[in-house]
Design an enzyme around this catalytic site. Structure first.
Site, PDB file in Angstrom:
ATOM      1  N   ASP A   1     -24.609  64.498  97.076  1.00  0.00           N
ATOM      2  CA  ASP A   1     -24.507  63.554  95.904  1.00  0.00           C
ATOM      3  C   ASP A   1     -26.020  63.023  95.503  1.00  0.00           C
ATOM      4  O   ASP A   1     -27.127  63.307  95.995  1.00  0.00           O
ATOM      5  CB  ASP A   1     -23.802  62.342  96.528  1.00  0.00           C
ATOM      6  CG  ASP A   1     -24.276  61.710  97.716  1.00  0.00           C
ATOM      7  OD1 ASP A   1     -24.929  62.387  98.583  1.00  0.00           O
ATOM      8  OD2 ASP A   1     -24.343  60.503  98.035  1.00  0.00           O
TER       9      ASP A   1
ATOM     10  N   GLU B   1     -23.358  60.896 100.854  1.00  0.00           N
ATOM     11  CA  GLU B   1     -24.168  60.570 101.988  1.00  0.00           C
ATOM     12  C   GLU B   1     -24.749  59.096 101.392  1.00  0.00           C
ATOM     13  O   GLU B   1     -25.009  58.075 102.347  1.00  0.00           O
ATOM     14  CB  GLU B   1     -25.395  61.376 102.118  1.00  0.00           C
ATOM     15  CG  GLU B   1     -26.309  61.064 103.289  1.00  0.00           C
ATOM     16  CD  GLU B   1     -27.437  60.137 102.728  1.00  0.00           C
ATOM     17  OE1 GLU B   1     -27.744  59.135 103.859  1.00  0.00           O
ATOM     18  OE2 GLU B   1     -27.635  60.013 101.675  1.00  0.00           O
TER      19      GLU B   1
HETATM   20 ZN   LIG Z   1     -31.120  58.913  99.655  1.00  0.00          ZN
HETATM   21 ZN   LIG Z   2     -30.920  61.740 100.805  1.00  0.00          ZN
END
Ligand SMILES: [Zn+2]
Ligand SMILES: [Zn+2]
Length: 394
Positions: A68, A126
Site C-alpha cells: 500500500d 500495512e
Molecule cells: Zn509507512
Molecule cells: Zn512502510
C-alpha cells in the site's frame, strides 16, 4: 522470461494505491506470478496475493512484501512520480513488491538448487496496521502451508548497499490516540463567558511533551507526538471543542502502558484545570512491537553479509517506525527476521556527515520527497531476499 524490475517499479510508483485499495497492484503481482508458473491466489485478506512454490520436502519459508501507498502529495519531481493526486508510495512499498517479484523469479528458476515450500505473501494495508491480520483472518495458514520462518525487508534512508538488522525488539509499538477536548464556545471578545479549548489544547500539548523527558527512564526509548491539532473556524469565535491526534512509540509493554496512562492523566487534569467537562480519549489503531528472533536473525545476517559485505550489515539500534509484519509470525508461532534495506544515494551521506541536521536533510519514509535510488536498491533487495530464503530452505 525476465521481469523488467525497473519497469515494474516505475509503473507501481506512478500508480500508488491506498490501504485495501491495492487492486491494480495486486493484479500486476498476480499476472507476474502466474507468468512465472507460480500457483497464485488473489483476494486473500481483501486485496492480498499469495504465491506458493511447492518444491519437495523441506522447510516452508514465507517472504513478505507490503503493497500500500500513503495519502501524501509527491514532490520528488522524479520522471516516474505519482500520477494519482494526493497518493504516493512515500514509504517505498513499491520497492518491496518489485524486489519480491524479482526474488520469486530467481528462486523459481533455481528450483533444482533448493527444496521445501516458498510462500510469497503480498500484503495489503500495512500503513493502517491491519493488512497482516486481515490475511491471517482470511485463512492464510489454513488455505496455504504454515511457514517455519517469516522473512521480509523495508527500504529505509540508510545508504544504498547497507542493510540494518537487529535481533530482539527491532521496531516500535505504535498507538494512535484521538482526543476531543470539550470547552464552551462564545464570542472572541468575551473570553470570560467561555471555556477556551484552544488554550486547553495548547497547555495539554506542552505538558504531554514532558512524559518522555520526565517520566520515562533514560534507558528506555519512547516517542509521544501530537500530529494533529484542530480547533475553531474564525478569528473572533472561541470554539466549543479542540481535537488532538496523538501517536505513541514504545519498545516495551510496561513503558507503553505507563505512557498511555500518563497521557490520560495529563489530558484529564488539563481539562480539570480549565474547569472543562471530561474529554473523550479514544484508543485508535495500533501496532505491536516488531521482535526479531535473535537466533534466527544471526543465521539470516550471515546470508545478508554475503550480499552486501561483512561491514555493510549494521545494527541500526531500535527503530521508532512500526510494522505489522510481526503479526504474520505471531499467528504462525514462528520466528521473524525483518531487516532494513538501505536505499539512499551514499553521496548524500558523505556531503552531510558532519552536519548535525543530517537526519533532517535526507528525506525519509513518509516524506513527500522520499525517493529511494532504484539502482542498486532493487537489485540488492532481490539478492537479500533470495539469500535469506536460501538460508532457510533445504
Ligand atoms: Zn509507512
Ligand atoms: Zn512502510
Amino acid at each position: 522470461m525476465t521481469i523488467d524490475l525497473d519497469a515494474v517499479y516505475t509503473d507501481l510508483h506512478r500508480h500508488p494505491e491506498l490501504s485495501f485499495a491495492e487492486h491494480r497492484t495486486a493484479g500486476i503481482v498476480a499476472d507476474h506470478l502466474r507468468q512465472l508458473g507460480i500457483e497464485t491466489t488473489e483476494g486473500v485478506g481483501r486485496t492480498g496475493v499469495v504465491g506458493v512454490i511447492s518444491n519437495g520436502d523441506g522447510p516452508t519459508v514465507l517472504l513478505r512484501a507490503d503493497m500500500d501507498a500513503l495519502p501524501v502529495t509527491e514532490t520528488t519531481g522524479k520522471p516516474y512520480a505519482s500520477e494519482t493526486p494526493g497518493v504516493m508510495h512515500a514509504c517505498g512499498h513499491d520497492v518491496h513488491v518489485t524486489c519480491l517479484l524479482g526474488a520469486a523469479e530467481q528462486l523459481m528458476a533455481a528450483r533444482s538448487e533448493w527444496s521445501g515450500t516458498l510462500l510469497l505473501v503480498f500484503q495489503p494495508a500495512e500503513e493502517v496496521g491491519s493488512g497482516a491480520d486481515a490475511m491471517v483472518a482470511d485463512g492464510l495458514y489454513d488455505r496455504f502451508p504454515k511457514p517455519d520462518i517469516v522473512l521480509g525487508q523495508h527500504v529505509c534512508p540508510l545508504p544504498a548497499g547497507m542493510i540494518g538488522v537487529r535481533g530482539g525488539p527491532a521496531m516500535a509499538a505504535a498507538d494512535d490516540i484521538n482526543v476531543v477536548l470539550h470547552g464552551s464556545g462564545g464570542h472572541g471578545s468575551r473570553p470570560e463567558s467561555t471555556i477556551d479549548p484552544v488554550v486547553m489544547a495548547a497547555a495539554t500539548v506542552m505538558r504531554l511533551q514532558t512524559i518522555v523527558s520526565r517520566e520515562v527512564p533514560g534507558s528506555d526509548a519512547a516517542v509521544v507526538t501530537v500530529g494533529t491539532l484542530q480547533a475553531g473556524s474564525k478569528n473572533n469565535i472561541i470554539p466549543s471543542e479542540a481535537r488532538l491526534g496523538l501517536n505513541v512509540r514504545t519498545f516495551d509493554e510496561g513503558i507503553r502502558e505507563r505512557i498511555v496512562s500518563s497521557i490520560r492523566r495529563i489530558i484529564n487534569a488539563e481539562a480539570q484545570a480549565s474547569g472543562a467537562p471530561e474529554p473523550d480519549i479514544e484508543m485508535a489503531n495500533g501496532f505491536a512491537v516488531t521482535v526479531n528472533d535473535p537466533e534466527a536473525t544471526e543465521k539470516t545476517v550471515a546470508a545478508l553479509r554475503t550480499v552486501v559485505g561483512d561491514d555493510k550489515v549494521i545494527d541500526p539500534g531500535p527503530v521508532t517506525g512500526s510494522e505489522d509484519v510481526g503479526a504474520l509470525a505471531t499467528a504462525a508461532g514462528v520466528p521473524l527476521v525483518y531487516w532494513l534495506l538501505g536505499g539512499e544515494d551514499p553521496a548524500k551521506f558523505a556531503a552531510v556527515v558532519t552536519d548535525s541536521l543530517m537526519d533532517k536533510t535526507i528525506p525519509a519514509n513518509h516524506s513527500p520527497d522520499y525517493a529511494p535510488l532504484p539502482d542498486p536498491t532493487l537489485g540488492l533487495g532481490v539478492r537479500a531476499l533470495v539469500a535469506a530464503a536460501r538460508t532457510w530452505l533445504g
